[in-house]
Design an enzyme around this catalytic site. Structure first.
Site, PDB file in Angstrom:
ATOM      1  N   GLY A 146      40.054  44.246  42.953  1.00  0.00           N
ATOM      2  CA  GLY A 146      40.620  44.047  41.877  1.00  0.00           C
ATOM      3  C   GLY A 146      39.985  44.097  40.347  1.00  0.00           C
ATOM      4  N   SER A 147      40.835  43.926  39.416  1.00  0.00           N
ATOM      5  CA  SER A 147      40.838  44.791  37.907  1.00  0.00           C
ATOM      6  C   SER A 147      39.281  44.738  38.176  1.00  0.00           C
ATOM      7  CB  SER A 147      42.101  43.679  37.247  1.00  0.00           C
ATOM      8  OG  SER A 147      42.146  44.212  36.443  1.00  0.00           O
ATOM      9  N   CYS A 198      36.623  36.569  28.612  1.00  0.00           N
ATOM     10  CA  CYS A 198      37.256  37.615  28.434  1.00  0.00           C
ATOM     11  C   CYS A 198      37.787  37.332  26.376  1.00  0.00           C
ATOM     12  CB  CYS A 198      38.074  38.450  28.782  1.00  0.00           C
ATOM     13  SG  CYS A 198      39.357  37.547  29.508  1.00  0.00           S
ATOM     14  N   GLN A 231      46.520  39.373  24.196  1.00  0.00           N
ATOM     15  CA  GLN A 231      45.853  39.362  24.683  1.00  0.00           C
ATOM     16  C   GLN A 231      46.047  40.195  25.991  1.00  0.00           C
ATOM     17  OE1 GLN A 231      44.377  35.058  24.812  1.00  0.00           O
ATOM     18  NE2 GLN A 231      43.848  35.917  27.060  1.00  0.00           N
ATOM     19  N   SER A 264      46.064  43.640  31.190  1.00  0.00           N
ATOM     20  CA  SER A 264      44.647  43.395  32.119  1.00  0.00           C
ATOM     21  C   SER A 264      44.192  42.569  32.747  1.00  0.00           C
ATOM     22  CB  SER A 264      43.858  44.803  32.447  1.00  0.00           C
ATOM     23  OG  SER A 264      43.056  44.381  30.642  1.00  0.00           O
ATOM     24  N   GLY A 265      44.229  41.719  31.548  1.00  0.00           N
ATOM     25  CA  GLY A 265      43.615  40.457  31.759  1.00  0.00           C
ATOM     26  C   GLY A 265      43.777  39.498  32.625  1.00  0.00           C
ATOM     27  N   LYS A 297      40.553  27.439  27.205  1.00  0.00           N
ATOM     28  CA  LYS A 297      38.624  27.670  27.227  1.00  0.00           C
ATOM     29  C   LYS A 297      37.844  27.977  26.104  1.00  0.00           C
ATOM     30  CE  LYS A 297      40.119  29.427  31.894  1.00  0.00           C
ATOM     31  NZ  LYS A 297      40.322  30.577  32.329  1.00  0.00           N
ATOM     32  N   HIS A 313      41.432  42.352  24.091  1.00  0.00           N
ATOM     33  CA  HIS A 313      42.553  41.504  23.207  1.00  0.00           C
ATOM     34  C   HIS A 313      41.854  41.384  21.666  1.00  0.00           C
ATOM     35  CE1 HIS A 313      42.734  40.016  27.226  1.00  0.00           C
ATOM     36  NE2 HIS A 313      42.006  39.350  26.952  1.00  0.00           N
ATOM     37  N   ASN A 324      38.867  43.482  26.908  1.00  0.00           N
ATOM     38  CA  ASN A 324      38.304  42.592  27.934  1.00  0.00           C
ATOM     39  C   ASN A 324      37.629  42.814  29.575  1.00  0.00           C
ATOM     40  OD1 ASN A 324      40.970  44.331  28.459  1.00  0.00           O
ATOM     41  ND2 ASN A 324      41.599  42.826  29.718  1.00  0.00           N
TER      42      ASN A 324
HETATM   43  P1  NAP Z   1      42.656  40.903  40.138  1.00  0.00           P
HETATM   44  O1  NAP Z   1      42.893  42.396  39.638  1.00  0.00           O
HETATM   45  O2  NAP Z   1      43.843  39.493  40.713  1.00  0.00           O
HETATM   46  O3  NAP Z   1      41.402  41.111  41.655  1.00  0.00           O
HETATM   47  C1  NAP Z   1      41.470  39.930  42.526  1.00  0.00           C
HETATM   48  C2  NAP Z   1      41.009  39.959  43.628  1.00  0.00           C
HETATM   49  O4  NAP Z   1      39.894  39.279  43.757  1.00  0.00           O
HETATM   50  C3  NAP Z   1      40.796  41.587  45.051  1.00  0.00           C
HETATM   51  O5  NAP Z   1      39.383  42.118  44.127  1.00  0.00           O
HETATM   52  C4  NAP Z   1      41.217  39.653  45.958  1.00  0.00           C
HETATM   53  O6  NAP Z   1      40.710  41.197  46.808  1.00  0.00           O
HETATM   54  C5  NAP Z   1      40.566  39.263  45.309  1.00  0.00           C
HETATM   55  N1  NAP Z   1      40.409  37.961  46.465  1.00  0.00           N
HETATM   56  C6  NAP Z   1      42.008  37.551  46.090  1.00  0.00           C
HETATM   57  N2  NAP Z   1      41.764  36.621  47.612  1.00  0.00           N
HETATM   58  C7  NAP Z   1      40.409  36.807  47.490  1.00  0.00           C
HETATM   59  C8  NAP Z   1      39.261  35.780  48.661  1.00  0.00           C
HETATM   60  N3  NAP Z   1      40.658  34.225  49.080  1.00  0.00           N
HETATM   61  N4  NAP Z   1      38.741  36.393  49.116  1.00  0.00           N
HETATM   62  C9  NAP Z   1      37.906  37.251  48.960  1.00  0.00           C
HETATM   63  N5  NAP Z   1      38.682  37.672  47.412  1.00  0.00           N
HETATM   64  C10 NAP Z   1      39.640  37.269  47.110  1.00  0.00           C
HETATM   65  O7  NAP Z   1      41.403  39.771  39.178  1.00  0.00           O
HETATM   66  P2  NAP Z   1      40.866  39.996  37.667  1.00  0.00           P
HETATM   67  O8  NAP Z   1      41.879  40.225  37.158  1.00  0.00           O
HETATM   68  O9  NAP Z   1      39.858  40.687  39.350  1.00  0.00           O
HETATM   69  O10 NAP Z   1      39.956  38.740  37.819  1.00  0.00           O
HETATM   70  C11 NAP Z   1      39.133  37.930  38.751  1.00  0.00           C
HETATM   71  C12 NAP Z   1      38.128  36.982  37.698  1.00  0.00           C
HETATM   72  O11 NAP Z   1      37.597  37.185  36.940  1.00  0.00           O
HETATM   73  C13 NAP Z   1      39.319  36.054  37.903  1.00  0.00           C
HETATM   74  O12 NAP Z   1      38.149  34.822  38.273  1.00  0.00           O
HETATM   75  C14 NAP Z   1      38.977  36.055  36.115  1.00  0.00           C
HETATM   76  O13 NAP Z   1      39.601  35.193  36.179  1.00  0.00           O
HETATM   77  C15 NAP Z   1      37.836  36.451  35.609  1.00  0.00           C
HETATM   78  N6  NAP Z   1      38.323  37.579  34.531  1.00  0.00           N
HETATM   79  C16 NAP Z   1      39.392  37.930  34.545  1.00  0.00           C
HETATM   80  C17 NAP Z   1      39.299  39.376  33.602  1.00  0.00           C
HETATM   81  C18 NAP Z   1      40.041  40.468  33.158  1.00  0.00           C
HETATM   82  O14 NAP Z   1      39.778  40.772  32.013  1.00  0.00           O
HETATM   83  N7  NAP Z   1      40.549  40.466  34.164  1.00  0.00           N
HETATM   84  C19 NAP Z   1      38.315  38.890  32.212  1.00  0.00           C
HETATM   85  C20 NAP Z   1      37.305  37.746  32.548  1.00  0.00           C
HETATM   86  C21 NAP Z   1      36.883  37.338  33.141  1.00  0.00           C
HETATM   87  P3  NAP Z   1      41.998  41.987  47.708  1.00  0.00           P
HETATM   88  O15 NAP Z   1      41.899  43.292  46.704  1.00  0.00           O
HETATM   89  O16 NAP Z   1      41.668  41.602  49.093  1.00  0.00           O
HETATM   90  O17 NAP Z   1      43.237  41.053  47.511  1.00  0.00           O
END
Ligand code: NAP
Length: 353
Positions: A14-15, A151, A178, A181-182, A207, A244, A329
Site C-alpha cells: 500500500g501507500s 498523520c 490534507q 496520499s493520506g 483523532k 498535510h 504524511n
Molecule cells: P492503502 O494504500 O489503501 O494500502 C492498503 C494495504 O493494506 C495494502 O498493502 C493492502 O494489500 C493491505 N490490505 C488490505 N486488506 C488487507 C487484508 N484483509 N489483510 C492484509 N492486508 C490487507 O492504505 P495506506 O494509506 O497505506 O494506509 C495503511 C494504514 O496506514 C491505514 O491503517 C492508514 O490509516 C494508516 N496511515 C496512513 C497514512 C497515509 O498518509 N496514507 C498515514 C498514517 C497512517 P493488497 O495490495 O494486497 O491489497
C-alpha cells in the site's frame, strides 16, 4: 552473517507499505526479511503485485520477495513488524504478533486508545516506551504493540508540545488541509477532488481531538495520565499529493511574546536519547521566517521528510497565538515515524547503537 534486526512489513504493497520498503532499503539496523499483504497478493512477488507509486525506484532487495499472508503463523524470522494495515485488520491480527513475541510498530489507529499502548512521538514522549513493560505484564504476551499518531496529529503536536513545555498550552483550534496520499491508493477519485475541497474525512477530527492529550501526557510508571489540553478540529481533503498543512490557533497559560514562541521553536532539540537514532533529523522543527511559508511542495522533503515545518507565528484575535505547520504524511506522519519508533525500541530493548 548480518547483525541487523530481522523485520517484516505488514501490508507492504500500500501507500504507507511502499514508504516502509523504500526507507528500510540499506537501513543500518533493520533488514526486511518478510513482507505481507492481502489474499489478493499472497504468493506473488512484490514486483508482480505492487503498483509502485514513489518517485524513487522500487528497491532491488524487495522485487523478488514473496508476499506472505498477514498472519502471525506465517512470520518465522522477524523480531519487529512494521504495520501499515487497515485499522480493521490491525485490530484482529496485531495482538497475534505480540503473543508470538514480535514487537509491532503500527501505523493503524486500532490500538491508539488502548491505555497500555503508547502513541509514540520521539520528539515529545520517548519515555512512554516504558509502558510496554506494563503492557507485557498485563496482557501476558512477550511481544508488544506500539503506535504512531494519525498523520495530521503529528504535524501539530510536535510544535504545540514544544510551546507547552515552556508556556503551558490550554486549548487549540486546528484546521487541516490534507494530502491525497493520506487516503491510501487509489484514494479519492479525480472527479471528486479536482477543482474542489472536501470538508470531511471519516473519523479524523475525533483523532485530532483525542491523540494530543495522550501523547503530551505523563507516564507515571503505571499509566499515561492525559494532558488537560482541549482541541477542536476541522479536517479537509485538498488536491495536494503529499504533506498535510495545518492552521492552528492556541491559548497559553503564561504571558509570552511572539519572539519567545518563535525562539522556542527555532531552538527545539530532540530529546538526547533520540539523537543517535539513524532516522532522527538534525532539526526536528524547521521555523520558516518567510511570510508565505511553510508550503507542502517546497518544504515537505526537508530533512528527508522527517522535519515538522512551522511558520507564520502571530497574534490571534480570539485565542493567544496562531501558526501554520506542514509535515510529510507518509514519511514523518507514517512509515518514517514508525521506523523512528522502531529505532528507539531497538536502542532500548535490543541495545542497538
Ligand atoms: P492503502 O494504500 O489503501 O494500502 C492498503 C494495504 O493494506 C495494502 O498493502 C493492502 O494489500 C493491505 N490490505 C488490505 N486488506 C488487507 C487484508 N484483509 N489483510 C492484509 N492486508 C490487507 O492504505 P495506506 O494509506 O497505506 O494506509 C495503511 C494504514 O496506514 C491505514 O491503517 C492508514 O490509516 C494508516 N496511515 C496512513 C497514512 C497515509 O498518509 N496514507 C498515514 C498514517 C497512517 P493488497 O495490495 O494486497 O491489497
Amino acid at each position: 552473517m548480518s547483525n541487523k534486526i530481522p523485520v517484516s512489513v505488514l501490508a507492504a504493497t500500500g501507500s504507507v507499505g511502499q514508504r516502509f520498503i523504500s526507507l528500510l532499503d540499506q537501513h543500518p539496523w533493520f533488514e526486511v526479511v518478510e513482507i505481507t499483504a492481502s489474499d489478493r497478493s499472497v504468493g506473488k512477488t512484490y514486483e508482480e503485485s505492487c503498483h509502485w507509486l514513489l518517485s524513487d525506484p522500487m528497491p532491488e532487495y524487495v522485487k523478488k520477495m514473496e508476499l506472505l499472508p498477514t498472519d502471525a503463523d506465517a512470520i518465522k524470522k522477524s523480531q519487529i513488524a512494521f504495520s501499515a494495515l487497515p485499522a480493521e485488520i490491525a485490530m484482529i491480527v496485531e495482538p497475534d504478533f505480540a503473543r508470538k513475541g514480535i514487537y509491532v510498530s503500527s501505523n493503524a489507529s486500532a490500538y491508539r486508545k488502548d491505555p497500555l499502548v503508547p502513541i509514540l512521538v520521539p520528539e515529545v514522549n520517548p519515555d512512554h516506551l516504558q509502558i510496554l513493560d506494563v503492557q507485557q505484564k498485563t496482557y501476558q504476551w512477550p511481544g508488544a504493540i506500539m503506535t504512531n499518531p494519525n498523520c495530521t496529529t503529528v504535524g501539530f503536536v510536535v510544535p504545540l508540545n514544544a510551546i507547552d513545555k515552556h508556556f503551558g498550552v490550554t486549548k487549540a483550534i486546528v484546521f487541516s488541509m490534507q494530502a491525497l496520499s493520506g487516503a491510501g491508493y487509489p484514494g479519492v477519485p479525480g472527479m471528486d477532488i479536482l477543482d474542489n475541497v472536501i470538508p470531511f474525512i471519516s473519523g479524523e477530527e475525533e483523532k485530532l481531538e483525542y491523540e494530543p492529550a495522550k501523547i503530551m501526557g505523563n507516564f507515571d510508571g503505571e499509566k499515561i495520565v492525559q494532558h488537560p489540553i482541549v482541541i477542536s478540529a476541522h479536517t479537509n481533503r485538498v488536491a495536494v499529493t503529499d504533506a498535510h498543512t495545518i492552521c492552528l490557533s492556541f491559548a497559553v497559560r503564561e504571558k509570552v511574546s511572539e519572539e519567545q514562541i518563535i525562539s522556542t521553536l527555532e531552538n527545539f532539540e530532540f530529546p538526547e536519547i533520540c539523537r543517535s537514532l539513524p532516522s532522527c533529523p538534525k532539526k526536528g522543527i524547521i521555523y520558516h521566517k518567510e511570510e508565505n511559508r511553510p508550503q507542502p511542495r517546497w518544504d515537505r522533503s526537508l530533512e528527508k521528510g522527517m522535519a515538522t515545518n512551522v511558520g507564520r507565528v502571530r497574534k490571534d484575535n480570539i485565542l493567544d497565538y496562531r501558526m501554520v505547520t506542514v509535515s510529510h504524511n507518509t514519511i514523518r506522519g507514517a512509515a518514517g515515524g514508525s521506523i523512528l519508533n522502531g529505532e528507539l525500541l531497538a536502542k532500548i530493548k535490543f541495545r542497538m547503537n
